[in-house]
Design an enzyme around this catalytic site. Structure first.
Site, PDB file in Angstrom:
ATOM      1  N   PHE A 160       0.849  -1.197   0.000  1.00  0.00           N
ATOM      2  CA  PHE A 160       0.000   0.000   0.000  1.00  0.00           C
ATOM      3  C   PHE A 160       0.878   1.237   0.000  1.00  0.00           C
ATOM      4  CE2 PHE A 160      -2.668   3.117   2.363  1.00  0.00           C
ATOM      5  CZ  PHE A 160      -3.887   2.988   1.695  1.00  0.00           C
ATOM      6  N   THR A 195       1.732   7.247   1.922  1.00  0.00           N
ATOM      7  CA  THR A 195       2.591   8.248   2.561  1.00  0.00           C
ATOM      8  C   THR A 195       3.731   8.701   1.650  1.00  0.00           C
ATOM      9  OG1 THR A 195       2.113   7.315   4.730  1.00  0.00           O
ATOM     10  CG2 THR A 195       4.087   8.674   4.552  1.00  0.00           C
ATOM     11  N   SER A 249       0.050  12.621   7.597  1.00  0.00           N
ATOM     12  CA  SER A 249      -1.324  12.850   8.045  1.00  0.00           C
ATOM     13  C   SER A 249      -2.086  13.751   7.071  1.00  0.00           C
ATOM     14  CB  SER A 249      -1.321  13.494   9.439  1.00  0.00           C
ATOM     15  OG  SER A 249      -0.714  12.637  10.389  1.00  0.00           O
ATOM     16  N   SER A 277       5.628  -0.397   3.998  1.00  0.00           N
ATOM     17  CA  SER A 277       5.935  -1.763   4.432  1.00  0.00           C
ATOM     18  C   SER A 277       5.908  -2.711   3.236  1.00  0.00           C
ATOM     19  CB  SER A 277       4.917  -2.227   5.480  1.00  0.00           C
ATOM     20  OG  SER A 277       4.999  -1.440   6.644  1.00  0.00           O
ATOM     21  N   GLN A 283       3.597  -3.781  45.760  1.00  0.00           N
ATOM     22  CA  GLN A 283       2.358  -3.167  45.301  1.00  0.00           C
ATOM     23  C   GLN A 283       2.504  -2.387  43.996  1.00  0.00           C
ATOM     24  OE1 GLN A 283       0.838  -0.857  48.575  1.00  0.00           O
ATOM     25  NE2 GLN A 283      -0.194  -2.608  49.491  1.00  0.00           N
ATOM     26  N   GLU A 313      -0.717   4.996  10.339  1.00  0.00           N
ATOM     27  CA  GLU A 313      -2.161   4.825  10.110  1.00  0.00           C
ATOM     28  C   GLU A 313      -3.001   5.732  11.000  1.00  0.00           C
ATOM     29  OE1 GLU A 313      -3.749   1.060   9.123  1.00  0.00           O
ATOM     30  OE2 GLU A 313      -1.796   0.227   8.597  1.00  0.00           O
TER      31      GLU A 313
END
Length: 396
Positions: free
Chosen positions: A123, A126, A132, A158, A279, A363
């Site tokens: 894909f 970018t 964005s 990727s 704790q 993404e």
């Protein structure tokens, strides 16, 4: 509401977990250090039917529901984020987009071999100056008779050196802004296409990520996906599916953090007792568990909406944002629990922390998803039915 997994889904989880435990976890430290994994993994993913788990059988897939895809991504990321990323890109961003927007001819030519695992899809959205802000892209495709001439560059892609097919977004009419972007199916072997891996990544080192270059690439007109000017809508619908798989993977990463931390808490003693009995260490474990359960519910709710064929941008955005933030915090706490050992490669938690950062960015950054959710709450944003919706399940 039904919170039970089907027998088929339970068997699928068991199968993927066994695969991860036997064929990924024993080797991942070496692959991560070396910057790549054994390519035989692709063949094994295909043999197990995981390359097209939610693709209809008529197109070469397993025909399972969308939450089965979530199960696959969750379990793969228990092994390493690189493997979930591979399935996210190949199936979530590419194949599911072809399912939704492709013609029958495109599905036969590209989706079918991808679902079988014979070809790998990626894909390309970018760019160096457009993350964005998608409309800031500079890639351009000009119509010339029965084909388009594509020029431009993509980055942080990727499977850049591995994939056979790419969904690429470029302007066909710059003056129309978002409405001038179109989507194309591009093959690696075409003249003018090249790729280059990015070295020195902070995390997901076993995965292949890099740049794509298009120099007068001749794209047949029949490889236009959807209509001219529909690319932005196609990209956003693809991200709905990609974000869903990223969120599911984050659930698996949280589980890995819990498993590693619990194991270490039972082995390590300080001040005369196992560290898990302190704790503040217990508090970190409790927060991991809370993040795990909340993230899982958000993911499978989004998956059920996909099964029903309902637009789920709002729900998927929330799942991606929260699950990735929870995973990043869980990994940070896992390193803290391990102390100085967590800061080394002797234990896997350092890798979890490195890997957990990228999904908070890609993404849709956490800031983008925060603004999206605010707009939904304020009534400034609403999801409308698309011209082509993702096919509901069970498939016809």
């Amino acid at each position: 509401m039904n919170f039970e997994f089907t027998e088929e889904q339970t068997l699928l989880r068991k199968t993927v977990r066994q695969f991860v435990d036997a064929e990924i976890i024993p080797y991942i430290a070496e692959w991560d250090a070396g910057g790549g994994f054994d390519p035989k993994i692709w063949k094994r993913l295909a043999e197990l039917g995981l390359m097209g788990v939610c693709v209809p059988e008529k197109y070469g897939g397993a025909g399972m529901d969308y939450n089965s895809l979530a199960i696959v991504c969750e379990e793969l990321e228990r092994g390493d984020t690189a493997f979930r990323t591979a399935v996210s890109v190949h199936t979530g961003l590419n194949s599911m987009t072809l399912m939704q927007w492709g013609t029958e001819e495109q599905k036969e030519k590209y989706l079918l071999p991808q679902a079988k695992g014979e070809k790998i899809g990626a894909f390309g959205l970018t760019e160096p100056g457009a993350g964005s802000d998608v409309a800031a892209m500079s890639s351009f495709a000009k119509r010339n008779g029965d084909h388009y001439i594509l020029n431009g560059q993509k980055t942080w892609i990727s499977l850049c050196d591995i994939a056979d097919h790419f969904l690429v977004f470029a302007y066909t009419d710059k003056e129309k802004a978002h409405h001038g972007i179109s989507a194309f199916i591009v093959e690696r072997e075409w003249a003018g296409f090249s790729s280059k891996a990015i070295k020195g990544k902070y995390g997901i080192r076993a995965g292949n990520t890099g740049e794509l270059f298009f120099e007068d690439v001749k794209v047949p007109a029949e490889n236009l996906l959807g209509e001219e000017g529909e690319g932005f809508k196609i990209a956003m619908s693809a991200l709905d599916n990609g974000r869903f798989t990223v969120a599911a993977g984050a659930v698996g990463l949280i589980q890995s953090c819990i498993e590693a931390s619990v194991k270490y808490c039972k082995e390590r003693e300080t001040f005369g007792k196992p560290i898990g009995e302190h704790q503040l260490v217990g508090q970190m474990l409790a927060k991991m568990e809370a993040g795990y359960e909340m993230s899982r519910l958000l993911v499978y709710r989004a998956g059920e909406l996909k099964n029903k064929g309902v637009r789920n941008t709002r729900e998927t955005s929330l799942a991606k944002w929260q699950a990735c933030d929870f995973a990043n915090k869980a990994a940070d706490d896992a390193v803290q629990i391990h102390g100085a050992y967590g800061y080394s490669d002797e234990y896997p938690v350092a890798r979890y922390l490195r890997n957990s950062k990228a999904p908070v960015i890609y993404e849709g950054t956490r800031e983008i998803h925060t603004m999206m959710q605010a707009d939904y709450v304020l009534g400034k944003r609403a999801d409308k039915k698309l011209r082509r919706m993702l096919q509901s399940w069970p498939f016809e």
